[in-house]
Structures are given as C-alpha cells and as structure tokens.
Design a protein around this motif. Structure first.
Motif, PDB file in Angstrom:
ATOM      1  N   THR A 191       4.046   8.639 -13.800  1.00 50.39           N
ATOM      2  CA  THR A 191       4.643   8.085 -15.248  1.00 50.39           C
ATOM      3  C   THR A 191       3.550   6.621 -15.615  1.00 50.39           C
ATOM      4  O   THR A 191       3.165   5.847 -16.804  1.00 50.39           O
ATOM      5  CB  THR A 191       5.674   7.300 -15.323  1.00 50.39           C
ATOM      6  N   ASP A 192       2.960   5.776 -14.463  1.00 45.00           N
ATOM      7  CA  ASP A 192       1.495   5.160 -14.348  1.00 45.00           C
ATOM      8  C   ASP A 192       0.126   5.188 -14.693  1.00 45.00           C
ATOM      9  O   ASP A 192      -0.343   5.682 -13.420  1.00 45.00           O
ATOM     10  CB  ASP A 192       2.127   3.946 -13.662  1.00 45.00           C
ATOM     11  N   LYS A 193      -0.464   5.643 -15.838  1.00 46.37           N
ATOM     12  CA  LYS A 193      -1.310   6.005 -15.604  1.00 46.37           C
ATOM     13  C   LYS A 193      -2.173   4.824 -15.195  1.00 46.37           C
ATOM     14  O   LYS A 193      -4.094   5.160 -14.920  1.00 46.37           O
ATOM     15  CB  LYS A 193      -1.752   6.021 -17.488  1.00 46.37           C
ATOM     16  N   THR A 194      -1.895   3.939 -15.454  1.00 41.87           N
ATOM     17  CA  THR A 194      -3.043   2.644 -15.386  1.00 41.87           C
ATOM     18  C   THR A 194      -3.468   2.216 -13.804  1.00 41.87           C
ATOM     19  O   THR A 194      -4.219   2.733 -13.287  1.00 41.87           O
ATOM     20  CB  THR A 194      -2.635   1.277 -15.516  1.00 41.87           C
ATOM     21  N   LEU A 195      -2.351   3.053 -12.777  1.00 45.55           N
ATOM     22  CA  LEU A 195      -1.925   3.080 -11.668  1.00 45.55           C
ATOM     23  C   LEU A 195      -2.706   4.263 -10.752  1.00 45.55           C
ATOM     24  O   LEU A 195      -3.873   3.909 -10.273  1.00 45.55           O
ATOM     25  CB  LEU A 195      -0.615   2.915 -10.636  1.00 45.55           C
ATOM     26  N   ALA A 196      -2.659   5.156 -11.528  1.00 46.04           N
ATOM     27  CA  ALA A 196      -3.209   6.555 -11.408  1.00 46.04           C
ATOM     28  C   ALA A 196      -5.137   5.940 -11.301  1.00 46.04           C
ATOM     29  O   ALA A 196      -5.258   6.668 -11.204  1.00 46.04           O
ATOM     30  CB  ALA A 196      -2.884   7.855 -12.691  1.00 46.04           C
ATOM     31  N   LYS A 197      -5.528   5.198 -12.720  1.00 47.21           N
ATOM     32  CA  LYS A 197      -6.803   5.094 -13.138  1.00 47.21           C
ATOM     33  C   LYS A 197      -7.701   4.149 -11.494  1.00 47.21           C
ATOM     34  O   LYS A 197      -8.405   4.288 -11.015  1.00 47.21           O
ATOM     35  CB  LYS A 197      -6.635   4.311 -14.241  1.00 47.21           C
ATOM     36  N   GLU A 198      -6.486   3.273 -11.274  1.00 49.17           N
ATOM     37  CA  GLU A 198      -7.349   2.609 -10.426  1.00 49.17           C
ATOM     38  C   GLU A 198      -7.192   3.149  -8.643  1.00 49.17           C
ATOM     39  O   GLU A 198      -8.138   2.813  -7.959  1.00 49.17           O
ATOM     40  CB  GLU A 198      -6.433   1.085  -9.935  1.00 49.17           C
ATOM     41  N   TRP A 199      -6.434   4.009  -8.425  1.00 50.25           N
ATOM     42  CA  TRP A 199      -5.598   5.230  -7.941  1.00 50.25           C
ATOM     43  C   TRP A 199      -6.836   5.642  -6.808  1.00 50.25           C
ATOM     44  O   TRP A 199      -5.806   7.060  -7.331  1.00 50.25           O
ATOM     45  CB  TRP A 199      -4.020   4.650  -6.855  1.00 50.25           C
ATOM     46  N   PHE A 218       0.637  -1.327  -0.027  1.00 52.34           N
ATOM     47  CA  PHE A 218       0.078  -0.503  -0.290  1.00 52.34           C
ATOM     48  C   PHE A 218       1.013   0.805  -0.130  1.00 52.34           C
ATOM     49  O   PHE A 218       0.486   2.078  -0.715  1.00 52.34           O
ATOM     50  CB  PHE A 218      -1.129   0.653   1.038  1.00 52.34           C
ATOM     51  N   GLY A 219       1.838   1.488   1.199  1.00 55.60           N
ATOM     52  CA  GLY A 219       2.849   2.276   0.819  1.00 55.60           C
ATOM     53  C   GLY A 219       3.693   3.076   0.012  1.00 55.60           C
ATOM     54  O   GLY A 219       3.126   4.077  -0.404  1.00 55.60           O
ATOM     55  N   HIS A 220       3.936   1.675  -1.198  1.00 60.54           N
ATOM     56  CA  HIS A 220       4.476   2.668  -2.541  1.00 60.54           C
ATOM     57  C   HIS A 220       3.693   2.658  -3.063  1.00 60.54           C
ATOM     58  O   HIS A 220       4.191   3.636  -3.980  1.00 60.54           O
ATOM     59  CB  HIS A 220       5.283   1.286  -3.001  1.00 60.54           C
ATOM     60  N   LYS A 221       2.507   1.882  -3.735  1.00 57.44           N
ATOM     61  CA  LYS A 221       1.276   2.557  -4.437  1.00 57.44           C
ATOM     62  C   LYS A 221       0.781   3.970  -3.896  1.00 57.44           C
ATOM     63  O   LYS A 221       0.339   4.311  -5.026  1.00 57.44           O
ATOM     64  CB  LYS A 221       0.118   1.551  -3.888  1.00 57.44           C
ATOM     65  N   SER A 222       0.966   4.680  -2.947  1.00 59.90           N
ATOM     66  CA  SER A 222       1.131   5.958  -2.264  1.00 59.90           C
ATOM     67  C   SER A 222       1.741   7.258  -2.683  1.00 59.90           C
ATOM     68  O   SER A 222       1.594   7.925  -2.305  1.00 59.90           O
ATOM     69  CB  SER A 222       0.498   5.895  -0.867  1.00 59.90           C
ATOM     70  N   GLU A 223       3.420   6.394  -3.113  1.00 56.94           N
ATOM     71  CA  GLU A 223       3.787   7.606  -3.410  1.00 56.94           C
ATOM     72  C   GLU A 223       3.620   8.163  -5.238  1.00 56.94           C
ATOM     73  O   GLU A 223       3.478   7.550  -6.430  1.00 56.94           O
ATOM     74  CB  GLU A 223       5.751   6.843  -3.426  1.00 56.94           C
ATOM     75  N   ALA A 224       2.998   9.463  -4.712  1.00 52.48           N
ATOM     76  CA  ALA A 224       2.527  10.166  -6.290  1.00 52.48           C
ATOM     77  C   ALA A 224       3.861  10.001  -7.445  1.00 52.48           C
ATOM     78  O   ALA A 224       2.844  10.074  -8.674  1.00 52.48           O
ATOM     79  CB  ALA A 224       1.826  11.249  -5.671  1.00 52.48           C
ATOM     80  N   ASP A 225       4.523   9.789  -7.324  1.00 56.33           N
ATOM     81  CA  ASP A 225       5.541   9.681  -8.071  1.00 56.33           C
ATOM     82  C   ASP A 225       5.321   8.938  -9.188  1.00 56.33           C
ATOM     83  O   ASP A 225       5.399   9.354 -10.466  1.00 56.33           O
ATOM     84  CB  ASP A 225       6.901  10.175  -8.121  1.00 56.33           C
ATOM     85  N   PHE A 226       5.054   8.063  -8.421  1.00 61.14           N
ATOM     86  CA  PHE A 226       4.339   6.490  -9.797  1.00 61.14           C
ATOM     87  C   PHE A 226       3.380   6.923 -10.019  1.00 61.14           C
ATOM     88  O   PHE A 226       3.484   6.404 -11.620  1.00 61.14           O
ATOM     89  CB  PHE A 226       4.399   5.684  -9.070  1.00 61.14           C
ATOM     90  N   MET A 227       2.435   7.550 -10.386  1.00 59.39           N
ATOM     91  CA  MET A 227       0.429   7.951 -11.060  1.00 59.39           C
ATOM     92  C   MET A 227       1.746   9.191 -12.253  1.00 59.39           C
ATOM     93  O   MET A 227       0.885   8.816 -12.730  1.00 59.39           O
ATOM     94  CB  MET A 227       0.494   8.356  -9.489  1.00 59.39           C
TER      95      MET A 227
END
Length: 448
Positions: free
Chosen positions: A250-258, A239-248
């Motif tokens: 570049t990762d559009k799929t994660l941004a749509k999920e999260w 959960f923590g790593h998913k919440s690090e916004a710099d991933f969002m």
C-alpha cells in the motif's frame, strides 16, 4: 486430540485451534494487588473462495464443523481454488513440536510456588528503611500456549510455546521530583527466573544514582554509542517494521525506497529474523502453516530480504518467510516479526568509546517508533568524555533519520544480546517478539 473435519469442496479451508493458560501475581508496596489465572480454548475457522476470506471464531471446539458449514454456505465455490496463486503458495506440513512438558510446563507449577518466589524477591530486594524509594512493585507471571493448524490442503501442525516473566519497579523522589526504574526479565521456564536478586539491586542503584545526579543535556547532535538493548529497539522499530512486506503493498514510496539489492546502510550491519529460535518470538510454523526459517533482511549493508505472508510473497514475486502471525484466535494473521536482531561485529566496547571526545552512551530505553525518522525515549544515558563513560545525563528524546543512521554506524560490537522482553503492536494486535543486537557507534544523532 484428533480431528476429522469435513472440509467443503471447491473452497480452501483451515482451522486454527489455540489453548492458552495465563497466571499473574503483583505485590505493590507490600500488598497483593493482582492475583489471577485462567485457561482459554478457542478456534478461528477460515474459508477462502479466491476473492474473499470468510471467518468465524468459537470457544466451543465441538462447534467447529458447524462453523465450517455455515461459512461454506456464504462463500462462492471455485472448482479451480487450488490453482489460485495464494492457495498454491500455502505449504503442506505435518509436524508436532512440544517443547514444554512435565516439570518444564508452567501449568504444572503450583500457585503457591509462584507466590513463594515473589515473596522471596520482595524480602531480599526491599528495604523499608530506604527513604529514597517511595514506590515498590514486584510482579511475576507466565503464559503457556498450544496451537494446532489443520487445512484442507493437508497441513496438520501443532506446537507449543511458553514464557515466564518477572519484574521489579521502583519509584524514587529526589528534590520533589519522582522518577522510576525497573528490572524486567522474560525466560522460557520458571526456574530461570530464580536468583536474579543481584541484578535487581544493581539496576535499582543505577536508577537511584541517575535520579540523584543526572543533569539535563544541551540539545544538539552527538556521536553516540548505543548499548545492546537500545540497538535492539532501533533494529526492531526502524528496520524490522520497514521489512514487513504488507506495508509495501500500500505504500508505494516505501516500496521505491526499499528495493532489494540496494545498499541501505553500513557494510558492518547485517540484520536477520528467525522464528526457529526458542525465544520470545518463537514460531516454528506461522499461522498459515509455513515453516519458520532464518531470513536475512540486510547483509553487509545491502537489503536482501523482506518478511512475508503468502499473499505478499506472491504479489511481490518473492519467497515466503513464515511471518504470518496472529495475536490469538480472535485475530487474522498478518505479517509480523519473530526474533529480529542485528548480528554482532568484532569491535570491543572500550575501543568504540576510546576515540570519542564528547558523546553520549545510551544504555537503556523505554520505547521507540520508527519510519523514515525514528524516535526513542532513553531512560539511562551517560556522557562520554575523552574516551570514558562519565556522569549521567538526562536525555528526553533520541531521534534521527533511519537511512542516515544506518550509514552512520561505523562500529559494531561483539557484545551481542537477544532480549525476550519485547512485545510489538501492529494493526490492533499485540504480539510477543524478541529483538537483539550488539553495541553500535553512530557518528551523529539528535539529542534533546
């Protein structure tokens, strides 16, 4: 030390000065293997022209101004630099926070005292007649760091942090098969590491019994209860790593999920990150000068926050959280966790296992990874039969879908712990963090 840098006109500039002292000592099978200490002082200098960061590092503090001047010559001046959205987002703070001085400062502890403490553990926690133990390694050490950030906007903040660690590793050979067990502790001051012999020996006996009696588990899906240490790992990795916004970014799929406001787990789950806590992830200011705060990432199963640096916060239209951190002055700050934890619930451990007819209690874990699917490598597991923790079982891997597992948590314990024994790797940077949580019950996880 006072500094009076001449910052360039029409550019944003900052200087991050760091001083680190490290000490370490290892005794392996009765012999000193590692014994050292050093002090390192250095600085990262950064200049921003609105399009690009220009950086330099130095170990000579007297050279900082010349480094600033050199970077200024290759940057493109911008009279409106302080209207840049990222620069506007940088906070202006002045503060000095020094937590460790005099007797609490590990730099003031004589080397002989470190050796004395370690020798005492070796004597009390080693039995040469114990034929079950074929390997013993005892180690101790610590790190003290000071940071001082000065920017052209007017920020001038300084703070310190330290941690002391102690560990005891054992190797067991049973029926020709070697396995290992360990006890590891991290505290803020050296005196807190004294008197842990009972815990060391208790952990040794637990791992020895596990080596002698654990049987391979039949692979499959099981109802599982995760101990606080395992919940902490799950919270950090999945959960923590998913919440690090710099991933969002570049990762559009994660941004749509999260998506903020989306229900992503059981209403029993709330997860926070808080750099204000004087634990291993302590960062009262991040490496951009943003003041730390408590950030709820999930509240009652709903995603309500993310971890940000100034760039990601501006890009996504959200609030800064004080999570721009660098491993040291050699590295650029990126979005990182601090002290990340799942909040405690109200369930008692006895009640959590009482309704389980056939399940697994995962007590400890060595490492893990997490994205859409998480993987953890348990080191201590036990069968739950008819509501009781029973015989040890050997589990090689614990896996599950992150989203399903978050919804499958149907009990959250009141036995919360925050563990200072964590470090976290990301983009080539290894950084101190803490992770925590209570015991949780998950309806179904894959065991192999």
């Amino acid at each position: 030390m006072d500094y009076n840098f001449k910052f360039p006109k029409d550019l944003y500039s900052e200087v991050r000065i760091e001083e680190r002292y490290r000490i370490w000592l290892t005794i392996r099978n009765g012999k000193i293997e590692n014994d050292g200490a050093y002090t390192e002082v250095g600085a990262m200098v950064r200049v921003f022209d609105g399009n690009m960061w220009y950086t330099a590092t130095t170990n000579t503090l007297e050279d900082i101004q010349s480094q600033l001047d050199s970077l200024t010559k290759i940057a493109t001046p911008d009279p409106d630099i302080y209207e840049n959205e990222v620069v506007k987002a940088f906070e202006v703070n002045q503060d000095v926070i020094m937590n460790f001085d005099k007797e609490s400062d590990l730099r003031n502890v004589p080397r002989s005292r470190w050796k004395e403490i370690l020798d005492d553990y070796v004597e009390k926690c080693s039995d040469p007649e114990d034929k079950d133990v074929t390997f013993r390694e005892c180690y101790i050490g610590g790190e003290h760091e000071k940071k001082h950030l000065i920017t052209s906007k007017g920020t001038d903040v300084a703070w310190d942090m330290q941690s002391c660690y102690f560990g005891f590793n054992y190797g067991f050979t049973v029926d020709g098969v070697t396995s290992y067990g360990n006890y590891y502790a991290v505290k803020m001051t050296l005196p807190e590491l004294i008197g842990l012999e009972e815990k060391v020996l208790e952990k040794k006996e637990l791992y020895l019994d596990y080596a002698k009696n654990a049987k391979d588990i039949d692979p499959g899906e099981y109802e599982c209860v995760l101990a606080p240490m395992v919940t902490a790992m799950f919270t950090h990795e999945s959960f923590g790593h998913k919440s690090e916004a710099d991933f969002m970014l570049t990762d559009k799929t994660l941004a749509k999920e999260w998506v903020i406001g989306k229900k992503v787990g059981s209403e029993k789950i709330s997860i926070c990150d808080d750099g204000q806590l004087l634990n291993h992830g302590y960062a009262p200011y991040d490496d951009e000068g943003t003041k730390a705060c408590k950030t709820y990432l999930m509240k009652d199963g709903v995603l309500i926050g993310r971890l940000h640096d100034s760039k990601s916060a501006v890009t996504m239209g959200e609030q800064k959280t004080g999570n721009s951190r660098a491993q040291d002055y050699h590295k650029q700050p990126i979005v990182r966790m601090t002290n990340t934890y799942m909040e405690p619930g109200t369930d008692k451990f006895e009640d959590m296992i009482a309704g389980i007819k056939d399940g697994i209690y995962v007590r400890d874990v060595s490492n893990g990874t997490g994205n859409s699917t998480f993987v953890m490598n348990p080191t201590l597991c036990f069968r739950i039969r008819d509501g009781k923790v029973c015989e040890p079982v050997r589990v090689h891997m614990l896996t599950g879908n992150v989203f399903r597992a978050l919804f499958d948590v149907d009990a959250v314990g009141d036995d919360y712990e925050l563990f200072d024994t964590y470090s976290c790797g990301k983009n080539g940077q290894d950084l101190r963090v803490s992770a925590g949580g209570p015991s949780i019950r998950v309806k179904k996880l894959s065991i192999s």
